[in-house]
Design a protein around this motif. Structure first.
Motif, PDB file in Angstrom:
ATOM      1  N   CYS A  23      31.379  44.291  41.450  1.00 43.00           N
ATOM      2  CA  CYS A  23      32.262  44.356  42.613  1.00 43.00           C
ATOM      3  C   CYS A  23      31.456  44.617  43.868  1.00 43.00           C
ATOM      4  O   CYS A  23      30.411  45.265  43.816  1.00 43.00           O
ATOM      5  CB  CYS A  23      33.289  45.466  42.406  1.00 43.00           C
ATOM      6  SG  CYS A  23      34.554  45.433  43.689  1.00 43.00           S
ATOM      7  N   PHE A  25      32.860  46.340  46.260  1.00 40.73           N
ATOM      8  CA  PHE A  25      33.358  47.648  46.678  1.00 40.73           C
ATOM      9  C   PHE A  25      33.005  48.677  45.605  1.00 40.73           C
ATOM     10  O   PHE A  25      32.628  48.314  44.490  1.00 40.73           O
ATOM     11  CB  PHE A  25      34.893  47.635  46.813  1.00 40.73           C
ATOM     12  CG  PHE A  25      35.439  46.907  48.033  1.00 40.73           C
ATOM     13  CD1 PHE A  25      34.638  46.131  48.845  1.00 40.73           C
ATOM     14  CD2 PHE A  25      36.794  47.014  48.350  1.00 40.73           C
ATOM     15  CE1 PHE A  25      35.158  45.465  49.954  1.00 40.73           C
ATOM     16  CE2 PHE A  25      37.330  46.361  49.455  1.00 40.73           C
ATOM     17  CZ  PHE A  25      36.513  45.581  50.257  1.00 40.73           C
ATOM     18  N   CYS A  27      35.407  51.486  44.992  1.00 44.29           N
ATOM     19  CA  CYS A  27      36.583  52.304  45.288  1.00 44.29           C
ATOM     20  C   CYS A  27      36.518  53.644  44.553  1.00 44.29           C
ATOM     21  O   CYS A  27      36.171  53.683  43.365  1.00 44.29           O
ATOM     22  CB  CYS A  27      37.853  51.562  44.918  1.00 44.29           C
ATOM     23  SG  CYS A  27      38.058  50.053  45.874  1.00 44.29           S
ATOM     24  N   TYR A  29      38.574  55.506  43.183  1.00 38.08           N
ATOM     25  CA  TYR A  29      39.373  55.702  41.968  1.00 38.08           C
ATOM     26  C   TYR A  29      38.991  54.720  40.873  1.00 38.08           C
ATOM     27  O   TYR A  29      39.584  54.724  39.801  1.00 38.08           O
ATOM     28  CB  TYR A  29      40.866  55.542  42.294  1.00 38.08           C
ATOM     29  CG  TYR A  29      41.178  54.297  43.093  1.00 38.08           C
ATOM     30  CD1 TYR A  29      41.156  53.056  42.490  1.00 38.08           C
ATOM     31  CD2 TYR A  29      41.440  54.364  44.458  1.00 38.08           C
ATOM     32  CE1 TYR A  29      41.397  51.905  43.219  1.00 38.08           C
ATOM     33  CE2 TYR A  29      41.693  53.232  45.192  1.00 38.08           C
ATOM     34  CZ  TYR A  29      41.669  52.000  44.567  1.00 38.08           C
ATOM     35  OH  TYR A  29      41.895  50.877  45.285  1.00 38.08           O
ATOM     36  N   CYS A  30      38.037  53.849  41.145  1.00 35.02           N
ATOM     37  CA  CYS A  30      37.765  52.771  40.187  1.00 35.02           C
ATOM     38  C   CYS A  30      36.335  52.758  39.680  1.00 35.02           C
ATOM     39  O   CYS A  30      36.108  52.735  38.479  1.00 35.02           O
ATOM     40  CB  CYS A  30      38.114  51.427  40.825  1.00 35.02           C
ATOM     41  SG  CYS A  30      37.871  50.018  39.735  1.00 35.02           S
ATOM     42  N   MET A  31      35.364  52.746  40.592  1.00 35.52           N
ATOM     43  CA  MET A  31      33.969  52.585  40.155  1.00 35.52           C
ATOM     44  C   MET A  31      33.119  53.757  40.587  1.00 35.52           C
ATOM     45  O   MET A  31      33.184  54.165  41.744  1.00 35.52           O
ATOM     46  CB  MET A  31      33.369  51.344  40.824  1.00 35.52           C
ATOM     47  CG  MET A  31      33.667  50.070  40.127  1.00 35.52           C
ATOM     48  SD  MET A  31      32.488  48.851  40.722  1.00 35.52           S
ATOM     49  CE  MET A  31      32.955  47.483  39.712  1.00 35.52           C
ATOM     50  N   GLY A  70      36.674  43.921  37.940  1.00 45.39           N
ATOM     51  CA  GLY A  70      35.727  43.633  38.975  1.00 45.39           C
ATOM     52  C   GLY A  70      36.354  42.826  40.116  1.00 45.39           C
ATOM     53  O   GLY A  70      37.555  42.723  40.224  1.00 45.39           O
ATOM     54  N   ASN A  99      40.195  42.267  46.160  1.00 40.21           N
ATOM     55  CA  ASN A  99      40.185  43.288  47.208  1.00 40.21           C
ATOM     56  C   ASN A  99      40.360  42.652  48.583  1.00 40.21           C
ATOM     57  O   ASN A  99      40.460  43.350  49.585  1.00 40.21           O
ATOM     58  CB  ASN A  99      38.919  44.150  47.145  1.00 40.21           C
ATOM     59  CG  ASN A  99      37.634  43.344  47.318  1.00 40.21           C
ATOM     60  OD1 ASN A  99      37.596  42.325  47.993  1.00 40.21           O
ATOM     61  ND2 ASN A  99      36.571  43.832  46.700  1.00 40.21           N
TER      62      ASN A  99
HETATM   63 FE1  SF4 Z   1      36.277  46.772  43.086  1.00 41.88          FE
HETATM   64 FE2  SF4 Z   1      38.882  46.330  42.802  1.00 41.88          FE
HETATM   65 FE3  SF4 Z   1      37.703  48.402  41.562  1.00 41.88          FE
HETATM   66 FE4  SF4 Z   1      37.935  48.479  44.174  1.00 41.88          FE
HETATM   67  S1  SF4 Z   1      39.628  48.421  42.692  1.00 41.88           S
HETATM   68  S2  SF4 Z   1      36.053  48.960  43.007  1.00 41.88           S
HETATM   69  S3  SF4 Z   1      37.731  46.367  44.713  1.00 41.88           S
HETATM   70  S4  SF4 Z   1      37.326  46.266  41.171  1.00 41.88           S
END
Ligand code: SF4
Ligand code: SAM
Length: 326
Positions: A23, A25, A27, A29-31, A70, A99
């Protein structure tokens, strides 16, 4: 051939396909910022292999696809995949989760390739906050990106907002107001504490009731059937005279497993029948050996769990959504 049904009688016609674990980004809460091991290229399904999986599933009742990650738009030449999937007989609807950072450049070519619609994530309308949540400064304007998608004909446009207490919950009203003039469907998602991101916990979850209450301060909300062709569990409402709708997705406060109609294909070719837990079937290696996939699908669906364990906070076995194709 009989249609795909799991052991609980739910028919499965919707596949979410992750095309990359990477990705642009990060984020919150995600990565995680670091420590993620990217899949080696050889382990990732090629566009031809993804298309072959879909070709074998379509006769069993698969109708709708979502391309996700991703961040799917960073995989080169995504239009080629869309074109190939669109040509599979039986596939009626192809959506993309993104995103949005690349939508201004790509919306038109994706539409021309056969993409039907997009879900775009946007957690803030303020540039410095967007950068703080995405932990990347990509100079991206979510409203401009959604406008580009709308202009390209990728409707209905859904905008997904993960609401984080203390970070962006003061923007719920601003997002909801966008739906007054634009025919967009802004959906507020309850934060899920996944992966290793354990610093985000229940106290950062804003229950959807609270989100709806805040929006009600703008105007009386009327329940709405929402956008056509929806596959998901959102509940929709409309502000008075609004062109679009607001919706809530409530993985934390309500379970909707009973109507779950989806399975997931990870970038490395694992079929996951539930977002959570460790139910995975390796399709890639049998596919590469030229073996038929149907018996594997059937077995995987026979094992699809009745519901996930997130509500009990049995969070073991979760992987970040970027890895499983959230
Ligand atoms: Fe990437 Fe989408 Fe996760 Fe954000 S929510 S880090 S944009 S995969
Ligand atoms: N990169 C694309 C995007 O951001 O839309 C597609 C993949 S992303 C994993 C899919 C969706 O999962 C996004 O809407 C994102 O906001 C949501 N998501 C990721 N982690 C989440 C979490 N911990 N809780 C709730 N939603 C999450």
């Amino acid at each position: 051939m009989t249609a795909l049904r799991d052991q609980w009688g739910r028919s499965i016609e919707y596949l979410r396909i992750s095309v990359t674990d990477r990705c642009n980004f990060r984020c919150v809460y995600c990565m995680p910022m670091e420590g993620l091991q990217w899949l080696p290229k050889a382990e990732i399904l090629s566009y031809e292999e993804i298309t072959e999986v879909v070709r074998q599933l379509a006769p069993l009742g698969l109708r709708r696809l979502r391309i996700t990650g991703g961040e799917p738009t960073i995989r080169p030449d995504l239009e080629t995949l869309v074109r190939q999937l669109k040509a599979v007989p039986g596939i009626e609807d192809i959506a993309l989760s993104t995103n949005g950072a690349r939508l201004p450049q790509m919306a038109r070519s994706l539409r021309e390739a056969g993409l039907d619609r997009v879900n775009m994530s946007a957690d803030s309308l303020r540039p410095e906050r967007i950068a703080a949540i995405a932990r990347r400064n990509v100079g991206f304007d979510p409203v401009e990106a959604a406008m580009a998608a709308e202009a390209a004909g990728l409707a209905p446009i859904k905008v997904n907002v993960v609401v984080l207490r203390g970070t962006n919950d003061d923007e719920v009203g601003d997002f909801a107001r966008l739906t007054i003039d634009r025919p967009w469907h802004v959906r507020f998602i309850e934060l899920m504490p996944v992966g290793d991101l354990r610093e985000l916990t229940w106290e950062h979850v804003v229950p959807s009731e609270e989100v709806l209450q805040r929006i009600s301060a703008i105007g009386a909300l009327v329940p709405d059937s929402g956008p056509a062709r929806g596959n998901g569990p959102a509940k929709y409402y409309r502000l008075p005279g609004a062109a679009g709708t607001v919706g809530v997705i409530t993985p934390m406060t309500h379970t909707y497993c009973g109507s779950c109609n989806r399975v997931r294909l990870t970038a490395d070719g694992r079929l996951r029948t539930c977002l959570y837990g460790d139910h995975e079937v390796n399709l890639r290696d049998p596919l590469r050996r030229g073996e038929p996939l149907e018996p594997l699908f059937r077995q995987a669906l026979a094992d699809k769990p009745k519901e996930h364990a997130l509500l009990q906070m049995q969070v073991g076995g979760l992987r970040a959504l970027s890895q499983v194709g959230g």
